[in-house]
Write a protein that holds these residues in place. Structure first.
Motif, PDB file in Angstrom:
ATOM      1  N   SER A  95       0.828  -1.210   0.000  1.00  0.00           N
ATOM      2  CA  SER A  95       0.000   0.000   0.000  1.00  0.00           C
ATOM      3  C   SER A  95       0.865   1.264   0.000  1.00  0.00           C
ATOM      4  O   SER A  95       0.634   2.187  -0.778  1.00  0.00           O
ATOM      5  CB  SER A  95      -0.928  -0.026   1.216  1.00  0.00           C
ATOM      6  OG  SER A  95      -1.595   1.192   1.344  1.00  0.00           O
ATOM      7  N   ALA A 142       0.115   5.351  -0.913  1.00  0.00           N
ATOM      8  CA  ALA A 142      -0.886   5.559   0.133  1.00  0.00           C
ATOM      9  C   ALA A 142      -0.211   6.097   1.388  1.00  0.00           C
ATOM     10  O   ALA A 142       0.936   5.763   1.673  1.00  0.00           O
ATOM     11  CB  ALA A 142      -1.603   4.250   0.446  1.00  0.00           C
ATOM     12  N   LYS A 156      -7.938   1.562   4.659  1.00  0.00           N
ATOM     13  CA  LYS A 156      -8.393   0.809   3.496  1.00  0.00           C
ATOM     14  C   LYS A 156      -7.882  -0.620   3.454  1.00  0.00           C
ATOM     15  O   LYS A 156      -8.462  -1.472   2.796  1.00  0.00           O
ATOM     16  CB  LYS A 156      -7.951   1.519   2.202  1.00  0.00           C
ATOM     17  CG  LYS A 156      -8.704   2.810   1.956  1.00  0.00           C
ATOM     18  CD  LYS A 156      -8.077   3.541   0.770  1.00  0.00           C
ATOM     19  CE  LYS A 156      -8.734   4.861   0.527  1.00  0.00           C
ATOM     20  NZ  LYS A 156      -9.843   4.777  -0.420  1.00  0.00           N
ATOM     21  N   ILE A 157      -6.768  -0.879   4.113  1.00  0.00           N
ATOM     22  CA  ILE A 157      -6.206  -2.227   4.048  1.00  0.00           C
ATOM     23  C   ILE A 157      -6.243  -2.909   5.416  1.00  0.00           C
ATOM     24  O   ILE A 157      -6.861  -3.953   5.591  1.00  0.00           O
ATOM     25  CB  ILE A 157      -4.741  -2.190   3.540  1.00  0.00           C
ATOM     26  CG1 ILE A 157      -4.657  -1.484   2.185  1.00  0.00           C
ATOM     27  CG2 ILE A 157      -4.169  -3.597   3.463  1.00  0.00           C
ATOM     28  CD1 ILE A 157      -5.264  -2.227   1.043  1.00  0.00           C
ATOM     29  N   GLN A 161      -4.399   6.163   5.213  1.00  0.00           N
ATOM     30  CA  GLN A 161      -5.105   5.450   4.148  1.00  0.00           C
ATOM     31  C   GLN A 161      -4.850   3.950   4.230  1.00  0.00           C
ATOM     32  O   GLN A 161      -5.764   3.143   4.069  1.00  0.00           O
ATOM     33  CB  GLN A 161      -4.647   5.968   2.777  1.00  0.00           C
ATOM     34  CG  GLN A 161      -5.226   7.326   2.436  1.00  0.00           C
ATOM     35  CD  GLN A 161      -4.616   7.887   1.155  1.00  0.00           C
ATOM     36  OE1 GLN A 161      -3.452   7.636   0.842  1.00  0.00           O
ATOM     37  NE2 GLN A 161      -5.403   8.645   0.415  1.00  0.00           N
ATOM     38  N   THR A 162      -3.604   3.595   4.494  1.00  0.00           N
ATOM     39  CA  THR A 162      -3.267   2.182   4.595  1.00  0.00           C
ATOM     40  C   THR A 162      -4.035   1.522   5.736  1.00  0.00           C
ATOM     41  O   THR A 162      -4.576   0.430   5.586  1.00  0.00           O
ATOM     42  CB  THR A 162      -1.751   2.029   4.815  1.00  0.00           C
ATOM     43  OG1 THR A 162      -1.074   2.662   3.732  1.00  0.00           O
ATOM     44  CG2 THR A 162      -1.346   0.569   4.865  1.00  0.00           C
TER      45      THR A 162
END
Ligand SMILES: Nc1ncnc2c1ncn2[C@@H]1O[C@H](COP(=O)(O)OP(=O)(O)OP(=O)(O)O)[C@@H](O)[C@H]1O
Ligand SMILES: [Mg+2]
Lengths: 250, 285
Positions: free
Chosen positions: B168, B173, B181-182, B177-178
């Motif tokens: 990511s 990212a 979203k992950i 965000q990482t």
């Protein structure tokens, strides 16, 4: 124009010096293979160009690393912006547990691009570039984890291409794959040279010989020899390179 | 048979016997509660107020009370616990601070629940003047659950493959965000199971609610957060030890125990069901 450059680079992990005064430049649309025995600093060197070493505690750098003429370690560089210019493919395929489509779209989404049409076009284009489109075009909504290892690695390449980097870093991208998948990846890398500059770490000397234009041999953190791949493999200047190529150590 | 095989066989038999004993004890306890308690279980028992000195009627207010407390404690513990877990695991680098926080969380998890009760009384009931109330009780139970939620969140985050984080970052990212979203979508099922398991633990606790919310006898439903409530574990304790007519209340005690145990079992069972379901689906987050 030089695509990427390392100038007088020294790297330490804690007190251990992993790279010693490395100077290398990479021209656009070339494939350069980084070879050398395990632990000689290939991955460390590769990770300089997208600053992935920053995540390692006690990492310290001296010298300059540039991509597209920009010093990537200067204070005003934004990591997320900078990493968009540099794609990376890892040794172990690491698709996200998301759909095939969302894997490729991820790099765009985190950069604020959510326009459906742009996403669809980019996903298709990237998958075609990664020679995966024909195999997955019917099943873009399927989980990426249901793909085979080789397909997953090509998906990871497509994912890296989607953000339109100039430079692509590959750390042993085919070492976890079977021979047929490996051949496909090699073919693909060769094809990508038209558009991108590629640095690839590999332990597979035949592979380096097949796909790369230039080869850099690293040994114990030092750059021993950097030259055209043919020259390195047929008639190296340094004895240590000769020994490594002929399998006398490593 | 050589000695190696013999050793293996002996170990196998010992371990097998021990696990059988454990399971047997569990079955006996559950069976005992079931047989003693099932007699009083009726629609009325589940839905009516207690009456005649708790020898008749039902345990409805205690069921509602426990539900309120569990819900309240989770509203308190879940966001704080999960955010702390994320902070400790994702943001703190390996340092003395991280080690210290880990150690404190572990210690906190080992503190006897009666101590939490006293602390809750001192802080929430007296110092913050919440009085004996759902608010004070929920917060005390929430504190009890907090270390468990933090730990389980950390565990869940730890099980997310680092290769995905790196992948990511490499795509540009940011850390947030990482995580969003992950990491969190992947860790979520495990965090959720952890949460449900801690509900199981909280719902059976008596000591933390003793001085903070639990009412001995209160045959009406709570109207606000500052009301006292009856709660199943405390009601059970009352019926078993200090009822007005011990002989008459004994079956009611077993009935209450059965309801409490069933509630906890249902919650734990749904947790494992949820985990299995999500694990089957977690190829996609
Ligand atoms: N996170 C780290 N912390 C401390 N030392 C490290 C770390 N990563 C690598 N090193 C050290 O730096 C040196 C170079 O490591 P690097 O991973 O770059 O080697 P490599 O050439 O990629 O090896 P391989 O072929 O096995 O992948 C090694 O001696 C290694 O022990
Ligand atoms: Mg390496």
């Amino acid at each position: 124009m030089t695509q990427a450059e390392a100038k007088n680079v020294n790297v330490w992990y804690n007190n251990f010096q992993a790279l010693k005064n490395i100077n290398l430049t990479f021209e656009p649309n070339t494939i350069t293979a980084l070879i050398g025995p395990s632990g000689c600093g290939k991955s460390t060197f590769l990770r300089l160009f997208n600053r992935m070493n920053d995540l390692i505690p006690k990492f310290r750098l001296e010298g300059m690393v540039t991509v597209n003429g920009q010093n990537v370690y200067s204070d005003d560089v934004r990591l997320d912006e900078m990493r968009k210019n540099v794609g990376m493919v890892f040794q172990k395929p690491n698709p996200f547990p998301k759909s095939i489509f969302e894997n490729v779209a991820y790099g765009l989404r985190v950069n604020g691009i959510n326009n459906k049409k742009i996403l669809e076009e980019t996903v298709e284009h990237s998958l075609k570039q990664a020679a995966l489109w024909d195999e997955v075009k019917e099943s873009l909504k399927k989980s990426a984890l249901e793909l085979s290892g080789g397909q997953q690695q090509r998906l990871c390449i497509a994912r890296a291409l989607a953000v339109q980097p100039k430079l692509i870093l590959m750390d042993e991208p085919a070492s976890a794959l079977d021979p047929i998948s490996t051949a496909k990846i090699e073919e693909l890398i060769f094809e990508l040279k038209k558009t991108y500059t590629i640095l690839i770490v590999t332990h597979n000397l035949q592979q380096a010989g097949r796909i790369s234009d230039l080869t850099a041999f690293l040994y114990l953190g030092e750059l021993i020899e950097y030259n055209h791949t043919k020259k390195i493999f047929l008639n190296p200047d340094d004895e240590r390179t000769q020994n490594y190529i002929t399998g006398r150590f490593g | 048979m050589n000695t190696k095989q013999l050793k293996q066989k002996t170990a196998f038999i010992i371990i097998g016997t021990l696990s059988f004993i454990v399971v047997a004890i569990l079955v006996i306890i559950l069976g005992f509660i079931f047989i003693r308690g099932i007699g009083v279980i009726s629609w009325e028992f589940l839905t009516a107020m207690p009456k005649d000195g708790m020898t008749k009627g039902g345990i409805f207010p205690a069921i509602v009370g426990t539900a309120c407390l569990v819900l309240g404690s989770m509203i308190f513990a879940f966001p704080i616990g999960v955010l702390s877990g994320i902070y400790i695991h994702e943001y703190l680098s390996e340092s003395w601070l991280k080690k210290f926080l880990r150690m404190m969380t572990n210690n906190l998890a080992g503190v006897p629940s009666i101590v939490f009760g006293l602390f809750g009384m001192a802080l929430f009931v007296n110092y913050l003047s919440f009085g004996d109330s759902i608010l004070a009780g929920s917060m005390t139970l929430g504190l009890l659950a907090l270390p468990v939620v933090i730990r389980l969140t950390e565990e869940a985050l730890k099980s997310v493959d680092d290769g995905l984080r790196l992948g990511s970052y490499a795509l540009g990212a940011t850390k947030i965000q990482t995580i969003q979203k992950i990491v969190l979508p992947i860790a979520f099922p495990n965090i959720l199971t952890g949460l449900i398991l801690s509900i199981g633990r909280v719902s059976g606790e008596t000591a933390p609610i003793l001085f903070t919310v639990a009412a001995y006898f209160l045959p009406r439903l709570p109207q606000s957060l500052s009301d006292q409530v009856m709660a199943l574990p405390y009601h059970l304790y009352v019926l078993a030890t200090s009822g007005t007519n011990m002989k008459e209340t004994r079956p009611m005690a077993y009935g209450t125990a059965l309801v409490l145990v069933t509630m906890v079992l249902i919650i734990n069972f749904s947790a494992s069901l949820l985990r299995r379901r999500i694990n089957r689906k977690n190829k996609m987050v």
